[in-house]
Design a protein around this motif. Structure first.
Motif, PDB file in Angstrom:
ATOM      1  N   TYR A 156       7.017   3.507  -3.613  1.00  0.00           N
ATOM      2  CA  TYR A 156       6.517   2.372  -4.368  1.00  0.00           C
ATOM      3  C   TYR A 156       5.166   2.656  -5.019  1.00  0.00           C
ATOM      4  O   TYR A 156       4.865   2.123  -6.080  1.00  0.00           O
ATOM      5  CB  TYR A 156       6.400   1.132  -3.482  1.00  0.00           C
ATOM      6  CG  TYR A 156       7.692   0.692  -2.833  1.00  0.00           C
ATOM      7  CD1 TYR A 156       8.924   1.059  -3.360  1.00  0.00           C
ATOM      8  CD2 TYR A 156       7.682  -0.097  -1.687  1.00  0.00           C
ATOM      9  CE1 TYR A 156      10.103   0.655  -2.764  1.00  0.00           C
ATOM     10  CE2 TYR A 156       8.861  -0.506  -1.087  1.00  0.00           C
ATOM     11  CZ  TYR A 156      10.068  -0.123  -1.632  1.00  0.00           C
ATOM     12  OH  TYR A 156      11.236  -0.529  -1.044  1.00  0.00           O
ATOM     13  N   ALA A 157       4.340   3.474  -4.377  1.00  0.00           N
ATOM     14  CA  ALA A 157       3.001   3.759  -4.888  1.00  0.00           C
ATOM     15  C   ALA A 157       3.014   4.998  -5.787  1.00  0.00           C
ATOM     16  O   ALA A 157       3.655   5.997  -5.483  1.00  0.00           O
ATOM     17  CB  ALA A 157       2.036   3.973  -3.738  1.00  0.00           C
ATOM     18  N   ALA A 158       2.289   4.913  -6.894  1.00  0.00           N
ATOM     19  CA  ALA A 158       2.063   6.068  -7.757  1.00  0.00           C
ATOM     20  C   ALA A 158       0.958   6.930  -7.135  1.00  0.00           C
ATOM     21  O   ALA A 158       0.198   6.457  -6.276  1.00  0.00           O
ATOM     22  CB  ALA A 158       1.663   5.602  -9.153  1.00  0.00           C
ATOM     23  N   PRO A 159       0.844   8.193  -7.554  1.00  0.00           N
ATOM     24  CA  PRO A 159      -0.185   9.072  -6.968  1.00  0.00           C
ATOM     25  C   PRO A 159      -1.605   8.523  -7.075  1.00  0.00           C
ATOM     26  O   PRO A 159      -2.444   8.805  -6.220  1.00  0.00           O
ATOM     27  CB  PRO A 159      -0.026  10.361  -7.771  1.00  0.00           C
ATOM     28  CG  PRO A 159       1.397  10.352  -8.203  1.00  0.00           C
ATOM     29  CD  PRO A 159       1.732   8.915  -8.479  1.00  0.00           C
ATOM     30  N   SER A 160      -1.881   7.727  -8.110  1.00  0.00           N
ATOM     31  CA  SER A 160      -3.233   7.207  -8.313  1.00  0.00           C
ATOM     32  C   SER A 160      -3.472   5.888  -7.589  1.00  0.00           C
ATOM     33  O   SER A 160      -4.570   5.329  -7.679  1.00  0.00           O
ATOM     34  CB  SER A 160      -3.499   7.010  -9.811  1.00  0.00           C
ATOM     35  OG  SER A 160      -2.581   6.068 -10.356  1.00  0.00           O
ATOM     36  N   GLN A 161      -2.476   5.369  -6.882  1.00  0.00           N
ATOM     37  CA  GLN A 161      -2.600   4.066  -6.244  1.00  0.00           C
ATOM     38  C   GLN A 161      -2.819   4.178  -4.742  1.00  0.00           C
ATOM     39  O   GLN A 161      -2.346   5.112  -4.103  1.00  0.00           O
ATOM     40  CB  GLN A 161      -1.338   3.232  -6.497  1.00  0.00           C
ATOM     41  CG  GLN A 161      -1.149   2.839  -7.955  1.00  0.00           C
ATOM     42  CD  GLN A 161       0.152   2.103  -8.176  1.00  0.00           C
ATOM     43  OE1 GLN A 161       1.192   2.475  -7.644  1.00  0.00           O
ATOM     44  NE2 GLN A 161       0.099   1.038  -8.976  1.00  0.00           N
ATOM     45  N   VAL A 162      -3.527   3.208  -4.212  1.00  0.00           N
ATOM     46  CA  VAL A 162      -3.699   3.063  -2.766  1.00  0.00           C
ATOM     47  C   VAL A 162      -2.859   1.879  -2.315  1.00  0.00           C
ATOM     48  O   VAL A 162      -2.908   0.801  -2.915  1.00  0.00           O
ATOM     49  CB  VAL A 162      -5.176   2.850  -2.393  1.00  0.00           C
ATOM     50  CG1 VAL A 162      -5.315   2.579  -0.900  1.00  0.00           C
ATOM     51  CG2 VAL A 162      -6.007   4.061  -2.792  1.00  0.00           C
ATOM     52  N   ALA A 163      -2.072   2.073  -1.266  1.00  0.00           N
ATOM     53  CA  ALA A 163      -1.156   1.033  -0.789  1.00  0.00           C
ATOM     54  C   ALA A 163      -1.658   0.428   0.515  1.00  0.00           C
ATOM     55  O   ALA A 163      -2.158   1.135   1.391  1.00  0.00           O
ATOM     56  CB  ALA A 163       0.237   1.612  -0.586  1.00  0.00           C
ATOM     57  N   THR A 164      -1.524  -0.890   0.617  1.00  0.00           N
ATOM     58  CA  THR A 164      -1.867  -1.607   1.842  1.00  0.00           C
ATOM     59  C   THR A 164      -0.682  -2.467   2.252  1.00  0.00           C
ATOM     60  O   THR A 164      -0.173  -3.251   1.452  1.00  0.00           O
ATOM     61  CB  THR A 164      -3.095  -2.514   1.638  1.00  0.00           C
ATOM     62  OG1 THR A 164      -4.188  -1.730   1.189  1.00  0.00           O
ATOM     63  CG2 THR A 164      -3.474  -3.218   2.947  1.00  0.00           C
ATOM     64  N   ILE A 165      -0.225  -2.293   3.484  1.00  0.00           N
ATOM     65  CA  ILE A 165       0.864  -3.105   4.015  1.00  0.00           C
ATOM     66  C   ILE A 165       0.271  -4.272   4.801  1.00  0.00           C
ATOM     67  O   ILE A 165      -0.537  -4.081   5.697  1.00  0.00           O
ATOM     68  CB  ILE A 165       1.783  -2.270   4.926  1.00  0.00           C
ATOM     69  CG1 ILE A 165       2.529  -1.223   4.108  1.00  0.00           C
ATOM     70  CG2 ILE A 165       2.785  -3.170   5.662  1.00  0.00           C
ATOM     71  CD1 ILE A 165       3.413  -0.316   4.927  1.00  0.00           C
ATOM     72  N   PHE A 166       0.688  -5.498   4.441  1.00  0.00           N
ATOM     73  CA  PHE A 166       0.198  -6.690   5.116  1.00  0.00           C
ATOM     74  C   PHE A 166       1.152  -7.185   6.194  1.00  0.00           C
ATOM     75  O   PHE A 166       0.715  -7.739   7.205  1.00  0.00           O
ATOM     76  CB  PHE A 166      -0.021  -7.816   4.104  1.00  0.00           C
ATOM     77  CG  PHE A 166      -1.076  -7.515   3.076  1.00  0.00           C
ATOM     78  CD1 PHE A 166      -2.398  -7.317   3.448  1.00  0.00           C
ATOM     79  CD2 PHE A 166      -0.743  -7.419   1.734  1.00  0.00           C
ATOM     80  CE1 PHE A 166      -3.367  -7.040   2.498  1.00  0.00           C
ATOM     81  CE2 PHE A 166      -1.706  -7.143   0.780  1.00  0.00           C
ATOM     82  CZ  PHE A 166      -3.025  -6.957   1.160  1.00  0.00           C
ATOM     83  N   ASP A 167       2.439  -7.015   5.971  1.00  0.00           N
ATOM     84  CA  ASP A 167       3.401  -7.619   6.887  1.00  0.00           C
ATOM     85  C   ASP A 167       4.744  -6.927   6.751  1.00  0.00           C
ATOM     86  O   ASP A 167       5.121  -6.478   5.647  1.00  0.00           O
ATOM     87  CB  ASP A 167       3.553  -9.110   6.569  1.00  0.00           C
ATOM     88  CG  ASP A 167       4.486  -9.820   7.528  1.00  0.00           C
ATOM     89  OD1 ASP A 167       4.207  -9.823   8.739  1.00  0.00           O
ATOM     90  OD2 ASP A 167       5.516 -10.360   7.076  1.00  0.00           O
ATOM     91  N   MET A 168       5.473  -6.814   7.860  1.00  0.00           N
ATOM     92  CA  MET A 168       6.828  -6.267   7.857  1.00  0.00           C
ATOM     93  C   MET A 168       7.724  -7.199   8.659  1.00  0.00           C
ATOM     94  O   MET A 168       7.311  -7.708   9.707  1.00  0.00           O
ATOM     95  CB  MET A 168       6.869  -4.865   8.455  1.00  0.00           C
ATOM     96  CG  MET A 168       6.116  -3.824   7.665  1.00  0.00           C
ATOM     97  SD  MET A 168       6.330  -2.142   8.333  1.00  0.00           S
ATOM     98  CE  MET A 168       5.412  -2.291   9.879  1.00  0.00           C
ATOM     99  N   GLN A 169       8.935  -7.393   8.194  1.00  0.00           N
ATOM    100  CA  GLN A 169       9.892  -8.262   8.877  1.00  0.00           C
ATOM    101  C   GLN A 169      11.252  -7.585   8.935  1.00  0.00           C
ATOM    102  O   GLN A 169      11.642  -6.869   8.009  1.00  0.00           O
ATOM    103  CB  GLN A 169      10.060  -9.591   8.145  1.00  0.00           C
ATOM    104  CG  GLN A 169       8.807 -10.416   8.033  1.00  0.00           C
ATOM    105  CD  GLN A 169       9.021 -11.683   7.223  1.00  0.00           C
ATOM    106  OE1 GLN A 169      10.057 -11.848   6.595  1.00  0.00           O
ATOM    107  NE2 GLN A 169       8.048 -12.568   7.244  1.00  0.00           N
ATOM    108  N   GLU A 170      11.956  -7.837  10.030  1.00  0.00           N
ATOM    109  CA  GLU A 170      13.339  -7.395  10.167  1.00  0.00           C
ATOM    110  C   GLU A 170      14.197  -8.630  10.396  1.00  0.00           C
ATOM    111  O   GLU A 170      13.860  -9.486  11.220  1.00  0.00           O
ATOM    112  CB  GLU A 170      13.488  -6.427  11.332  1.00  0.00           C
ATOM    113  CG  GLU A 170      14.909  -5.936  11.520  1.00  0.00           C
ATOM    114  CD  GLU A 170      15.036  -4.900  12.630  1.00  0.00           C
ATOM    115  OE1 GLU A 170      13.982  -4.479  13.166  1.00  0.00           O
ATOM    116  OE2 GLU A 170      16.175  -4.524  12.966  1.00  0.00           O
ATOM    117  N   LYS A 171      15.294  -8.745   9.666  1.00  0.00           N
ATOM    118  CA  LYS A 171      16.167  -9.916   9.757  1.00  0.00           C
ATOM    119  C   LYS A 171      17.612  -9.477   9.886  1.00  0.00           C
ATOM    120  O   LYS A 171      17.992  -8.422   9.388  1.00  0.00           O
ATOM    121  CB  LYS A 171      16.022 -10.800   8.513  1.00  0.00           C
ATOM    122  CG  LYS A 171      14.594 -11.125   8.112  1.00  0.00           C
ATOM    123  CD  LYS A 171      14.574 -11.889   6.812  1.00  0.00           C
ATOM    124  CE  LYS A 171      13.153 -12.112   6.312  1.00  0.00           C
ATOM    125  NZ  LYS A 171      12.532 -10.877   5.829  1.00  0.00           N
TER     126      LYS A 171
END
Length: 236
Positions: A156-171
């Motif tokens: 999902y992130a391009a090489p120039s981007q920094v990614a932050t995950i806020f929440d994960m869910q399993e359903k």
């Protein structure tokens, strides 16, 4: 592609896990083959002719879907009303469905099967794509705590981007498993925040992404969460 207006819902259980993920070149072997298709969230170039043609095609499909919806057998999948100010997109040929805001319009998003966007805010949109897979369920990819960070960092992130995950869910809905993640991608000049929901079925790996400009996220988060939570894989 066949579409119809039907209602969908699910109940979620949240697993919170916040991670700051700088993009790196580390690629776990377990996922590299399946995720070799690039999922970077970069809006494709649009032309007036493409949008007009796609709009006419989708309008025709929605009309056909409305006429054929009575052929579906009643089930828990369609037991509830569509939320106010949303519409239901159902692709019975490709095996998926979801809600989208009723004031959004369809558009072409490169390499995606369906997409809708806000009439005025280009970055506020939802899109769905799928690729073939021999996996039967997302659990075959591995635990959510490993799969989601890999996807966000490397797909999902391009090489120039920094990614932050806020929440994960399993359903689990009607025997099918889904992973959903809320994450932010920060570029030097702007940032976007999104939900992504993934699932496997029908020999396909499905991805729905719905997002907005980071500055508007607080105002539209709950609205877009309805879209992310409504995604269903249908048997075909």
């Amino acid at each position: 592609m066949a579409v119809s207006s039907l209602s969908l819902s699910w109940v979620s259980t949240t697993i919170y896990n916040k991670l700051n993920l700088a993009h790196s070149n580390e690629s776990p072997r377990a996922y590299s083959a399946l995720f070799s298709c690039n999922y970077n969230i970069t809006r494709s170039g649009e032309t007036a002719s493409n949008e007009e043609g796609n709009s006419k095609r989708r309008t025709l499909l929605l009309g056909v879907g409305a006429l054929t919806s009575s052929l579906f057998h009643p089930s828990s999948l369609f037991a509830e009303e569509i939320p106010l100010n949303y519409r239901s997109f159902v692709d019975s040929s490709d095996g998926y469905s979801y809600y989208y805001p009723s004031d959004w319009r369809d558009f072409d998003f490169m390499a995606h099967d369906s997409a809708f966007k806000d009439r005025y805010l280009q970055l506020q949109n939802v899109r769905v794509r799928f690729i073939p897979t021999d996996k039967k369920d997302i659990h075959d990819l591995g635990p959510m705590e490993e799969v989601i960070p890999y996807l966000v960092k490397h797909r999902y992130a391009a090489p120039s981007q920094v990614a932050t995950i806020f929440d994960m869910q399993e359903k689990n809905i009607d025997g099918k498993n889904y992973y959903t993640v809320e994450f932010q991608l920060t570029s030097p000049n702007f940032a976007t925040t999104s939900f992504a929901t993934i699932a496997i079925g029908n020999g396909r790996y499905y991805t729905l992404i719905v997002g907005a400009n980071e500055r508007r996220w607080r105002r539209v988060r709950n609205k877009l969460k309805v879209v992310a939570d409504s995604f269903r894989v249908l048997d075909i």
